[in-house]
Design an enzyme around this catalytic site. Sequence first.
Site, PDB file in Angstrom:
ATOM      1  N   ASN A 205      19.940 -33.278  -4.031  1.00  0.00           N
ATOM      2  CA  ASN A 205      19.286 -34.183  -3.073  1.00  0.00           C
ATOM      3  C   ASN A 205      20.136 -35.404  -2.710  1.00  0.00           C
ATOM      4  OD1 ASN A 205      16.736 -32.774  -2.706  1.00  0.00           O
ATOM      5  ND2 ASN A 205      16.266 -33.383  -4.819  1.00  0.00           N
ATOM      6  N   GLY A 227      26.254 -32.718  -4.703  1.00  0.00           N
ATOM      7  CA  GLY A 227      25.596 -31.521  -5.191  1.00  0.00           C
ATOM      8  C   GLY A 227      24.542 -30.952  -4.279  1.00  0.00           C
ATOM      9  N   ASP A 228      24.586 -31.309  -2.983  1.00  0.00           N
ATOM     10  CA  ASP A 228      23.602 -30.760  -2.049  1.00  0.00           C
ATOM     11  C   ASP A 228      24.269 -30.573  -0.692  1.00  0.00           C
ATOM     12  OD1 ASP A 228      20.949 -30.185  -0.771  1.00  0.00           O
ATOM     13  OD2 ASP A 228      20.205 -30.902  -2.687  1.00  0.00           O
ATOM     14  N   ASP A 229      23.484 -30.597   0.387  1.00  0.00           N
ATOM     15  CA  ASP A 229      24.059 -30.338   1.700  1.00  0.00           C
ATOM     16  C   ASP A 229      25.091 -31.406   2.069  1.00  0.00           C
ATOM     17  OD1 ASP A 229      22.472 -28.089   2.097  1.00  0.00           O
ATOM     18  OD2 ASP A 229      20.851 -29.249   3.013  1.00  0.00           O
TER      19      ASP A 229
END
Length: 422
Positions: A205, A227-229
């Site tokens: 997130n 660790g996300d988009d």
Amino acid sequence: MQLLASVSFLLGLLAISHAGNVENHNNVCTVKASGGQQDDVPNLLEAFEQCGNGGTIIFPEDQSYWIATRLHPTLNDVAIEWRGKWTFSDNLTYWRNNSYPVAFQNHHAGFIISGHNISVNGYGTGGIDGNGNAWYTAEKGDTQPGRPMPFVWWNVSEVVVDSFYIKDPPLWSVNIMNGTNMRFNNIYCNATAVDAPWGDNWVQNTDGFDTMDAVNIQLTNFVYQGGDDCVAIKPRSYNIDIQNVTCVGGNGIAIGSLGQYLEDSSVANIRVDKVKIVRYNEDMHNSAYLKTWVGALVPQSSYESAGVPRGDGWGSIRNVLFSNFAVHGANAGPSISQDSGDNGSYAGTSKMSISNVAFVNFTGWVDTEKSVVSTVSCSDVHPCYNIDFDNVVLYPGKNATTPGTGSCTYTADGGVHGLSGC
């Protein structure tokens, strides 16, 4: 002559005002940090009030500001010389209870900018430290509500942001909500959990750059580690042009998720060009992908759905170009998935239609032991069509000698071109 000199001196004093740590000289406000982790937000708000309409605001490079309370200035015709650093406080209790609520996915914001004709230049030294490690370590990969987004643009137009960074955001790094005619260049975002064991993702997130209700947005020379988009194009984003991006870890370039709410979630006219996808921390899930929700209200347990049923949204994704991707170890090549929120009973039900999507010039390798490197799983309600794979050559493993293949479900007859196996 002595009288004239005295008058000139008095006029000079009138042109300069001091309010706390804010010096205003002819509508140019320079803000001095208080130091000692004293809350600088009152001084910042004073500067925004004095010089936020037609003026210039300066955060000098040698100043480090402590952000202990939320703020939401409205600015017009303003230039911000943001050479110094803002650091969000590590008072998790305050932020959980006082951040601005964001209805979409039950999120929150700590700093929001609204207004028109705003320029921000970080000159390569200025930016925001979200103090995210306090959150990453406390939650250890299980994100809880209340994390404040540190750089939100809401109801804005004619914006330029250059040479700026976001370090360790508690949640999404840069988020545009209701923005028109915005240009971002030379932006760096890094979310690194220093206490996380290798291979564990404690920075989920922490998206890099997100758009929603956005029109005419340009992003160039963007670097993301997290660790996300890396980039997420969310509902009602139109005319989005993104070039020269490096994604280290996370989920790559996303369109979505879309259709989570009972509303039109359409997206159109998207170009993402010249992207490098780099595996890091055993965490590089995707390269480029489209994701939509199922076409039914399905009970959800995650905080992002506020514990209520979600899905059943509608709309279309059309005219999308992903081109010139160098993929170094993502878990998957370019893909489409329309089953977000599914509990096992609603596959193929999405009400989002997908058409005119092209994946062009993808090279590199995918971290998989299977031959399939790209999947297209669309909707039985609206089978996708005009999905083109042009010179997508990805190998299933770093040392593989034969390019991977694809698999397709719920696509129109002849709707996918150039993907072996479909």
